[in-house]
Design a protein around this motif. Structure first.
Motif, PDB file in Angstrom:
ATOM      1  N   GLU A 102      36.542  27.644  51.525  1.00 46.16           N
ATOM      2  CA  GLU A 102      36.484  29.106  51.460  1.00 46.16           C
ATOM      3  C   GLU A 102      36.958  29.667  50.114  1.00 46.16           C
ATOM      4  N   TYR A 103      37.631  28.850  49.315  1.00 42.92           N
ATOM      5  CA  TYR A 103      38.193  29.345  48.063  1.00 42.92           C
ATOM      6  C   TYR A 103      37.265  29.149  46.864  1.00 42.92           C
ATOM      7  N   ALA A 104      36.222  28.341  46.998  1.00 45.65           N
ATOM      8  CA  ALA A 104      35.374  27.999  45.858  1.00 45.65           C
ATOM      9  C   ALA A 104      34.167  28.922  45.779  1.00 45.65           C
ATOM     10  N   GLY A 105      33.681  29.143  44.559  1.00 44.55           N
ATOM     11  CA  GLY A 105      32.486  29.946  44.353  1.00 44.55           C
ATOM     12  C   GLY A 105      32.195  30.083  42.875  1.00 44.55           C
ATOM     13  N   PRO A 106      31.060  30.692  42.518  1.00 46.88           N
ATOM     14  CA  PRO A 106      30.659  30.810  41.113  1.00 46.88           C
ATOM     15  C   PRO A 106      31.773  31.390  40.235  1.00 46.88           C
ATOM     16  N   GLY A 107      32.136  30.644  39.195  1.00 44.86           N
ATOM     17  CA  GLY A 107      33.169  31.072  38.263  1.00 44.86           C
ATOM     18  C   GLY A 107      34.563  30.619  38.598  1.00 44.86           C
ATOM     19  N   ASN A 108      34.780  30.140  39.851  1.00 47.66           N
ATOM     20  CA  ASN A 108      36.122  29.750  40.301  1.00 47.66           C
ATOM     21  C   ASN A 108      35.991  28.586  41.282  1.00 47.66           C
ATOM     22  N   TRP A 109      36.506  27.401  40.902  1.00 46.82           N
ATOM     23  CA  TRP A 109      36.213  26.188  41.662  1.00 46.82           C
ATOM     24  C   TRP A 109      37.462  25.389  42.035  1.00 46.82           C
ATOM     25  N   ASN A 110      37.426  24.786  43.225  1.00 48.77           N
ATOM     26  CA  ASN A 110      38.391  23.738  43.549  1.00 48.77           C
ATOM     27  C   ASN A 110      38.102  22.531  42.658  1.00 48.77           C
ATOM     28  N   ASP A 111      39.161  21.919  42.123  1.00 48.67           N
ATOM     29  CA  ASP A 111      38.999  20.785  41.208  1.00 48.67           C
ATOM     30  C   ASP A 111      39.748  19.572  41.755  1.00 48.67           C
ATOM     31  N   PRO A 112      39.026  18.592  42.328  1.00 49.25           N
ATOM     32  CA  PRO A 112      39.680  17.387  42.837  1.00 49.25           C
ATOM     33  C   PRO A 112      39.942  16.335  41.760  1.00 49.25           C
ATOM     34  N   ASP A 113      39.931  16.746  40.516  1.00 47.13           N
ATOM     35  CA  ASP A 113      40.248  15.936  39.341  1.00 47.13           C
ATOM     36  C   ASP A 113      38.996  15.255  38.789  1.00 47.13           C
ATOM     37  N   MET A 114      39.172  14.648  37.613  1.00 47.27           N
ATOM     38  CA  MET A 114      38.068  14.052  36.873  1.00 47.27           C
ATOM     39  C   MET A 114      37.486  12.845  37.608  1.00 47.27           C
ATOM     40  N   LEU A 115      36.262  12.527  37.279  1.00 53.11           N
ATOM     41  CA  LEU A 115      35.581  11.399  37.915  1.00 53.11           C
ATOM     42  C   LEU A 115      36.106  10.059  37.398  1.00 53.11           C
ATOM     43  N   GLU A 116      36.222   9.114  38.326  1.00 58.30           N
ATOM     44  CA  GLU A 116      36.586   7.740  37.967  1.00 58.30           C
ATOM     45  C   GLU A 116      35.387   6.809  38.073  1.00 58.30           C
ATOM     46  N   VAL A 117      34.197   7.362  38.214  1.00 56.05           N
ATOM     47  CA  VAL A 117      32.984   6.544  38.303  1.00 56.05           C
ATOM     48  C   VAL A 117      32.889   5.654  37.067  1.00 56.05           C
ATOM     49  N   GLY A 118      32.804   4.337  37.278  1.00 55.90           N
ATOM     50  CA  GLY A 118      32.723   3.394  36.169  1.00 55.90           C
ATOM     51  C   GLY A 118      34.056   2.874  35.697  1.00 55.90           C
ATOM     52  N   ASN A 119      35.131   3.315  36.307  1.00 55.93           N
ATOM     53  CA  ASN A 119      36.474   2.858  35.907  1.00 55.93           C
ATOM     54  C   ASN A 119      37.076   1.946  36.975  1.00 55.93           C
ATOM     55  N   GLY A 120      38.064   1.167  36.547  1.00 58.62           N
ATOM     56  CA  GLY A 120      38.798   0.322  37.482  1.00 58.62           C
ATOM     57  C   GLY A 120      37.912  -0.695  38.170  1.00 58.62           C
ATOM     58  N   LYS A 121      38.194  -0.944  39.441  1.00 63.46           N
ATOM     59  CA  LYS A 121      37.450  -1.946  40.208  1.00 63.46           C
ATOM     60  C   LYS A 121      36.621  -1.301  41.321  1.00 63.46           C
ATOM     61  N   LEU A 122      36.269  -0.026  41.145  1.00 66.57           N
ATOM     62  CA  LEU A 122      35.420   0.620  42.137  1.00 66.57           C
ATOM     63  C   LEU A 122      34.076  -0.101  42.209  1.00 66.57           C
ATOM     64  N   THR A 123      33.616  -0.377  43.423  1.00 66.91           N
ATOM     65  CA  THR A 123      32.329  -1.044  43.603  1.00 66.91           C
ATOM     66  C   THR A 123      31.189  -0.054  43.377  1.00 66.91           C
ATOM     67  N   GLU A 124      29.968  -0.562  43.342  1.00 66.00           N
ATOM     68  CA  GLU A 124      28.817   0.323  43.157  1.00 66.00           C
ATOM     69  C   GLU A 124      28.726   1.326  44.302  1.00 66.00           C
ATOM     70  N   ASN A 125      28.918   0.865  45.543  1.00 67.20           N
ATOM     71  CA  ASN A 125      28.898   1.786  46.683  1.00 67.20           C
ATOM     72  C   ASN A 125      29.986   2.848  46.561  1.00 67.20           C
TER      73      ASN A 125
END
Length: 562
Positions: free
Chosen positions: A389-412
């Motif tokens: 309910e708090y997110a919308g154009p110009g103002n967003w919830n931010d769950p932090d930067m993406l870790e895609v491709g980092n560490g040992k995260l699998t493709e899935n």
């Protein structure tokens, strides 16, 4: 309220009590920052890259240029990735001779302005970082008490994204000073107006006390602490419009820091942060320059800070205002178009920034830092999915930067991570080594699995949908979730998530989607369903089911046929 002012209100058929309430309401909106922050940017979630998740403190200007070149070569700009953000450790440990932040003299020797220009030359916008504290998280110079000069510095450099952390934060005091008098003088002249404590109209817990050691009447106003009391001076007659010196005469009694704000005519706010007293005298004074209009003016004095949440909100609101002021100032001085600064609030979710973040900036962190681990990704998702309910154009919830491709995260796990951030309408700020997408001969490795994930245009379109709605979780058993995100053109995105380790069957009813009040998917006999990651399309009547491996998702885009 003095008699002449009451008479004036009566002549205009206005109720004095109603007018006072109206003044309080108008100042409360201004003080508590109830106006939504809007600078014309981030109308869809920001996309880009940031240095921290991969490089942490080991950054330099050459790395940033290499990332910009690689992002351009991989055509990420064409997909919407526009910001290249330098996180902590870009700055020198000392400010320059003018008290301004400067790049590390060894790792950023060309200076940040030159780096901004280099990043701009690739077609990207540059982002920068400090902290809302006395130091950054890596103990380098930060912006608390330097908000105006730092905002102006960033604007002059041409920065267009600013991440403001919360390390070494010093909360604004909830205690307010005790007010004996207010002195007002034309700038450069001696005092000609004295407002005594007993002349104020008091509200809430504010009341008059006496101390015979004070030199005027011995009376002072107390009870302004913890957002619980207010003192208002009406009918202050000012002979001509302009800047005046305002002196706050206080009673020094408590050896703790104090804070108050003075609001002139219900709109202009001036802050006083007063250190705890160790002086020998009972009387103290604090000064600032204020702007008065000709004729009758009003002053409202209070401390609106009643909690740490109030403090955090106010500090971020102040920086947000300074950023907007600075970009406008630079545009006026240079004659060039204004470059708004996307303001990223990194408060870690400690003080519920989703409740006030839209009054202060463009996006706000909902949790502590992410890690390249499935448990971290899911934990942050769980904390953020309920905040739709708090997110919308110009103002967003931010769950932090993406870790895609980092560490040992699998493709899935990488696919699930990216899908969830798309469904959450979260900023898509990459944190991996973009240079790995480029082969030795300079060509792009389009077979790179990470590149394929972050460049999936259909997934990105869900994130960047102009409705700007965050997904809602409509079904869960604790292990599997069904998420729904309304889209433009009466379409809808649906994500099936398996958080567990073993495979699970997950299903949902399209008919149930059409009955959700916030979804505009038309009722129909058949629906076109596009599988985002399989890149296939099929026709469905109602029920859709899938068998999901552990730590994986199915992501669909659905529209009615006919």
């Amino acid at each position: 309220m003095n008699e002449s002012f009451k008479k004036l209100l009566k002549q205009k058929n206005l109720c004095p009590v109603c007018h006072a309430k109206k003044l309080m309401a108008s100042t409360k909106i201004h003080v508590n920052g109830a106006d939504r922050f809007s600078n014309g940017v981030a109308l869809t979630p920001p996309m880009g890259w940031a240095s921290w998740n991969l490089f942490r403190h080991n950054i330099n200007e050459n790395i940033i240029k290499e990332i910009a070149a690689a992002m351009k070569a991989a055509h990420l700009d064409e997909l919407g990735y526009q910001y290249i953000n330098v996180d902590d450790c870009w700055m020198s440990s000392v400010r320059d001779e003018n008290g301004r932040l400067q790049g590390d003299l060894a790792t950023f020797p060309s200076g940040i302005k030159a780096l901004v220009e280099a990043v701009n030359s690739y077609g990207f916008k540059m982002g920068i970082y400090t902290s809302n504290g006395t130091l950054t998280c890596e103990d380098l110079p930060s912006s608390l008490y330097h908000e105006r000069v730092d905002a102006e510095t960033f604007a002059e450099w041409g920065v267009e994204y600013f991440k403001y952390d919360f390390c070494h934060n010093e909360p604004i005091p909830t205690l307010a000073p005790e007010i004996e008098k207010v002195l007002i003088a034309k700038k450069g002249e001696t005092e000609f107006i004295t407002l005594l404590a007993e002349e104020a109209e008091l509200r809430g817990d504010a009341e008059i006390f006496e101390d015979e050691r004070l030199t005027l009447t011995g009376k002072y106003i107390s009870g302004l602490s913890n957002a619980s009391g207010t003192a208002i001076f009406y009918d202050i007659e000012i002979p001509e419009e302009g800047e005046y010196t305002l002196t706050l005469g206080i009673r020094k009694a408590v050896r703790k820091d104090k804070y108050c704000e003075i609001i002139v005519n219900g709109k202009d706010t001036y802050s006083f942060r007063i250190p705890g007293s160790k002086g020998f005298t009972r009387e103290g004074r604090n000064q600032t320059q204020v702007y008065f209009r000709k004729g009758k003016n009003s002053l409202l004095i209070h401390n609106p800070i009643g909690s740490r949440m109030d403090s955090a909100a106010r500090q971020y609101q102040n920086m947000g205002k300074e950023l907007m002021r600075a970009t406008k100032k630079v545009a006026e001085e240079t004659g060039k178009p204004e470059k708004p600064i996307c303001f990223s609030i990194c408060e870690w979710g400690w003080n519920k920034p989703w409740k006030w973040g839209s009054t202060a900036g463009n996006l706000w962190r909902t949790t502590p830092d992410i890690r390249p681990e499935w448990a971290s990704v899911i934990g942050i998702y769980e904390a953020t999915v309920r905040l739709y309910e708090y997110a919308g154009p110009g103002n967003w919830n931010d769950p932090d930067m993406l870790e895609v491709g980092n560490g040992k995260l699998t493709e899935n796990e990488n696919i699930a991570h990216f899908s969830l951030w798309c469904m959450l309408a979260a900023p898509l700020i990459l944190g991996n080594d973009i240079r790995s997408f480029i082969k030795e001969d300079g060509s792009v490795d389009y077979n790179n699995k990470v590149l394929k994930i972050i460049s999936n245009q259909k997934a990105i379109s869900i994130n960047q949908d102009k409705l700007g709605m965050q997904c809602r979780r409509i079904k869960t058993n604790g292990i599997t979730d069904v998420l729904v995100k309304p889209l433009e053109n009466r379409e809808v995105a649906v994500c099936l998530l398996n958080k567990g380790n073993s495979s699970k069957d997950v299903s949902f009813s399209i008919k149930e989607l059409t009955e959700l009040m916030y979804v505009e998917l038309p009722k129909a006999d058949r629906y076109t369903v596009y599988d985002i990651w399989e890149n296939t399309t099929f026709v469905a009547g109602n029920e859709i089911s899938a068998n999901l491996n552990g730590h994986s998702v199915k992501l669909y885009k659905i529209r009615a046929m006919g």
